[in-house]
Design an enzyme around this catalytic site. Structure first.
Site, PDB file in Angstrom:
ATOM      1  N   GLY A   7      -0.122   6.394  -2.760  1.00 30.42           N
ATOM      2  CA  GLY A   7       0.675   5.385  -3.451  1.00 30.42           C
ATOM      3  C   GLY A   7       1.088   4.264  -2.520  1.00 30.42           C
ATOM      4  O   GLY A   7       2.218   3.781  -2.554  1.00 30.42           O
ATOM      5  N   ASP A  11     -10.239  12.714  -4.445  1.00 27.63           N
ATOM      6  CA  ASP A  11      -8.802  12.433  -4.486  1.00 27.63           C
ATOM      7  C   ASP A  11      -8.148  13.295  -5.572  1.00 27.63           C
ATOM      8  O   ASP A  11      -8.630  13.321  -6.710  1.00 27.63           O
ATOM      9  CB  ASP A  11      -8.640  10.929  -4.815  1.00 27.63           C
ATOM     10  CG  ASP A  11      -7.235  10.426  -4.585  1.00 27.63           C
ATOM     11  OD1 ASP A  11      -6.465  11.082  -3.866  1.00 27.63           O
ATOM     12  OD2 ASP A  11      -6.917   9.339  -5.128  1.00 27.63           O
ATOM     13  N   HIS A  12      -7.089  13.996  -5.231  1.00 23.70           N
ATOM     14  CA  HIS A  12      -6.334  14.817  -6.200  1.00 23.70           C
ATOM     15  C   HIS A  12      -7.200  15.777  -7.001  1.00 23.70           C
ATOM     16  O   HIS A  12      -7.171  15.766  -8.241  1.00 23.70           O
ATOM     17  CB  HIS A  12      -5.541  13.917  -7.166  1.00 23.70           C
ATOM     18  CG  HIS A  12      -4.400  13.227  -6.513  1.00 23.70           C
ATOM     19  ND1 HIS A  12      -3.214  13.855  -6.194  1.00 23.70           N
ATOM     20  CD2 HIS A  12      -4.276  11.966  -6.065  1.00 23.70           C
ATOM     21  CE1 HIS A  12      -2.399  12.998  -5.596  1.00 23.70           C
ATOM     22  NE2 HIS A  12      -3.028  11.843  -5.496  1.00 23.70           N
ATOM     23  N   ASN A  28      -3.918   5.702   1.437  1.00 21.87           N
ATOM     24  CA  ASN A  28      -4.672   5.581   0.176  1.00 21.87           C
ATOM     25  C   ASN A  28      -4.352   4.281  -0.543  1.00 21.87           C
ATOM     26  O   ASN A  28      -3.169   3.948  -0.736  1.00 21.87           O
ATOM     27  CB  ASN A  28      -4.292   6.727  -0.763  1.00 21.87           C
ATOM     28  CG  ASN A  28      -4.859   8.057  -0.323  1.00 21.87           C
ATOM     29  OD1 ASN A  28      -5.403   8.186   0.764  1.00 21.87           O
ATOM     30  ND2 ASN A  28      -4.736   9.047  -1.186  1.00 21.87           N
ATOM     31  N   GLY A  81       0.606   4.035  -8.639  1.00 21.90           N
ATOM     32  CA  GLY A  81       0.668   2.971  -9.643  1.00 21.90           C
ATOM     33  C   GLY A  81       1.480   1.785  -9.165  1.00 21.90           C
ATOM     34  O   GLY A  81       1.744   1.629  -7.968  1.00 21.90           O
ATOM     35  N   THR A 139      -4.398   1.124  -6.502  1.00 21.99           N
ATOM     36  CA  THR A 139      -3.802   0.140  -7.414  1.00 21.99           C
ATOM     37  C   THR A 139      -4.078  -1.302  -6.970  1.00 21.99           C
ATOM     38  O   THR A 139      -4.421  -2.154  -7.795  1.00 21.99           O
ATOM     39  CB  THR A 139      -2.282   0.382  -7.529  1.00 21.99           C
ATOM     40  OG1 THR A 139      -2.085   1.718  -8.007  1.00 21.99           O
ATOM     41  CG2 THR A 139      -1.625  -0.596  -8.489  1.00 21.99           C
TER      42      THR A 139
HETATM   43 ZN   LIG Z   1      -2.519  10.034  -4.654  1.00 25.31          ZN
END
Ligand SMILES: [Zn+2]
Length: 284
Positions: free
Chosen positions: A209, A82-83, A230, A181, A233
């Site tokens: 997110g 991821d990222h 995804n 977040g 959080t």
């Molecule tokens: Zn992301």
């Protein structure tokens, strides 16, 4: 079975009109919660680790946990970075058995993002993994990456068309109003933009997110072409809240198994609900 390239999962999802959940983990309990939920729902799943998770647990442990999980189940799973921003780490992930990577060049100028992504796609076609890229900038904080609301901007459909033609990526993460977040209010998704992007690029889209996005909005996003959702959080939240509640009720408990076991159960239950929401139950 062994881990499969993420592209296979997303192409099947696109054809059939559902999304595959991509759930982040950085320890054994959360990985087990994801796998248990996917098995219970008989759903394909994407196991996902960020650079921060790799830094915390170690690349060898992150990869070994996912490979072990895949060997011990019959449901198709991909292991995804991821990222990814560090090209050296991306290469190490591929060597360690990741079947998909995200290259996050969203901070780069469009041409440069496309050029680096193109090189990665060339490499991926030889090595047999999938590539996700991002266009537009998703606000919020995802481990090492922080984007303020001022820096964030939505994905431009025309640019997305150019980018996908130039790079040949397997999946595209789009910025359409979600944030990484915890949300302060209810996020507002730009559905007309999403629809426009999909009409131009015609490849699986990815929603980052997604924790805290209302269920109806997730359903609508999936209907409009999102094939990967995804979730990070929500997992952190349910896991930590359960641990906190347990410790408040049992302040003298010192056995980590008793402390983390209920958190693992609660995370698995929440992930099952997400899988049902994404429509991937019984699609394994
Ligand atoms: Zn992301």
């Amino acid at each position: 079975m062994s881990l499969v390239p993420m592209g296979y999962l997303l192409q099947a999802a696109e054809k059939d009109g559902y999304a595959v959940g991509a759930f982040n983990y950085s320890n054994m309990e959360i990985l087990q919660a994801i796998v248990r939920a996917a098995q219970a729902e008989n759903s394909p799943v994407i196991l996902q680790a960020s650079e921060g998770a790799i830094k915390y647990a170690g690349l060898a442990y992150i990869a070994a946990l996912a490979k072990l999980a895949a060997q011990h189940t019959s449901i198709p799973m991909a292991l995804h970075l991821d990222h990814g921003t560090d090209l050296e780490l991306i290469e190490q992930c591929v060597q360690a058995g990741f079947t998909s990577i995200m290259f996050d060049g969203s901070h780069l100028p469009l041409q440069e993002n496309a050029a680096v992504t193109r090189r990665l796609v060339d490499f991926s076609q030889r090595a047999g993994f999938s590539v996700e890229a991002e266009l537009g900038r998703i606000s919020g904080t995802e481990d090492k990456i922080s984007v303020s609301e001022k820096e964030a901007f939505f994905t431009d459909p025309e640019e997305a068309g150019f980018f996908v033609r130039e790079t040949g990526v397997d999946a595209l993460a789009v910025a359409v109003g979600t944030a990484h977040g915890l949300y302060r209010g209810v996020p507002e998704l730009d559905f007309p933009r999403l629809e426009k992007i999909k009409s131009v690029v015609k490849i699986p889209l990815v929603l980052h997110g997604s924790s805290g996005v209302p269920d109806d909005d997730i359903r609508e996003a999936v209907r409009l072409g999102v094939c990967k959702v995804n979730i990070d959080t929500n997992i952190r939240e349910v896991f930590t809240v359960t641990v906190r509640k347990f410790m408040e009720a049992n302040p003298g408990e010192i056995d980590p198994r008793k402390i983390m076991g209920p958190a693992r159960d609660a995370a698995a239950e929440m992930i099952r609900e997400k899988i049902r929401l994404f429509g991937s139950s019984r699609k394994a």
